[in-house]
Design a protein around this motif. Structure first.
Motif, PDB file in Angstrom:
ATOM      1  N   THR A 153       0.829  -1.209   0.000  1.00  0.00           N
ATOM      2  CA  THR A 153       0.000   0.000   0.000  1.00  0.00           C
ATOM      3  C   THR A 153       0.861   1.256   0.000  1.00  0.00           C
ATOM      4  N   VAL A 212       2.172   1.919  -3.432  1.00  0.00           N
ATOM      5  CA  VAL A 212       1.147   2.502  -4.307  1.00  0.00           C
ATOM      6  C   VAL A 212       0.943   3.977  -3.969  1.00  0.00           C
ATOM      7  N   PHE A 263      -9.188  -7.992  -6.651  1.00  0.00           N
ATOM      8  CA  PHE A 263      -8.411  -7.952  -5.414  1.00  0.00           C
ATOM      9  C   PHE A 263      -9.121  -8.810  -4.370  1.00  0.00           C
ATOM     10  N   PRO A 312      -1.904   0.103  -8.861  1.00  0.00           N
ATOM     11  CA  PRO A 312      -2.789  -1.055  -8.690  1.00  0.00           C
ATOM     12  C   PRO A 312      -2.923  -1.891  -9.962  1.00  0.00           C
ATOM     13  N   PHE A 368      -3.136  -5.798  -1.602  1.00  0.00           N
ATOM     14  CA  PHE A 368      -3.567  -4.400  -1.759  1.00  0.00           C
ATOM     15  C   PHE A 368      -5.028  -4.269  -1.344  1.00  0.00           C
ATOM     16  N   TYR A 401      -3.323  -6.205  -9.716  1.00  0.00           N
ATOM     17  CA  TYR A 401      -4.617  -6.876  -9.684  1.00  0.00           C
ATOM     18  C   TYR A 401      -4.597  -8.238 -10.369  1.00  0.00           C
TER      19      TYR A 401
END
Length: 239
Positions: A28, A31, A119, A38, A63, A42
């Motif tokens: 996270t 990102v 996700f 992302p 994520f 994914y």
């Protein structure tokens, strides 16, 4: 000084919980800092099979969205119930806990393909909560000081709260379904007449993870405080 204070506390977290929550936080953060996006994380079966982007099989579990209430909510529950499982029914059975991760992740990936989820981290969290709740059926829970219920209802209460946050019910139902499959195969079916144990941890996983001796100074989280976090007005989730 702060690092010297936090390091012992961090190292006291059991290894699987520590590794998974750390990976989620670092992903996270990467990102948020725009080191990655992302779109690189994914779940996409076509990219995995055709372009060999196999890391997506793992990163889609790491994520939980941008930093905000939804992220913090998921991380608190992930950390709390993952740790209580690892220190509770999986104490001294790290290999079995890792195998549960692999089994749950594989089943979730297969099911997720059919419902087009990209996700799966939140569903995985619900799976952990579900298994813990079924193994601690007599624990009384309190949610935001508003609801009192037995532990087995916790996944359903979380699903209702998730709906209030605008999330898809499919995510929570997937986590509940996979958690139930694991719980049935591991805890229910072996004790039925004619039943047996279908889930057996491979010896290579046992060799890798069940070698370390227990730390005599290890302090597990207290089981009598499920949730264990304040949620305004001095109320705790659980307790």
């Amino acid at each position: 000084m702060a690092y010297q204070t936090l390091q012992p506390e961090y190292l006291q977290i059991p290894i699987v919980t520590r590794a998974y929550t750390t990976a989620c936080v670092l992903t996270t953060a990467a990102v948020q800092l725009e080191i990655i996006t992302p779109f690189q994380l994914y779940f996409n079966p076509d990219l995995i099979l055709r372009n060999y982007q196999v890391w997506r099989l793992i990163t889609n579990f790491l994520f939980f969205g941008p930093v905000g209430f939804n992220f913090l909510f998921n991380m608190i529950f992930l950390y709390r119930y993952c740790r209580m499982l690892e220190e509770g029914s999986f104490r001294g059975r790290t290999a079995d806990f890792v195998f549960m991760f692999l089994f749950g992740g594989l089943l979730m990936t297969i099911f997720g393909t059919f419902v087009s989820l990209v996700f799966l981290g939140q569903a995985f969290t619900i799976m952990l909560v579900y298994v813990w709740s079924r193994r601690n059926p007599n624990v009384r829970m309190n949610f935001f000081g508003l609801l009192n219920f037995q532990a087995p209802f916790l996944p359903w209460v979380l699903m209702g709260f998730s709906l209030l946050l605008g999330n898809s019910v499919i995510v929570d139902l997937l986590g509940i379904a996979v958690g139930h499959v694991y719980f049935f195969l591991e805890d229910v079916f072996p004790n039925q007449p004619g039943g047996g144990r279908w889930l057996k941890t491979p010896s290579i996983i046992k060799m890798l993870f069940d070698t370390a001796e227990e730390d005599a100074n290890y302090n597990p989280l207290p089981e009598e405080r499920p949730g264990g976090f304040a949620w305004g007005e001095g109320q705790r989730l659980g307790g």
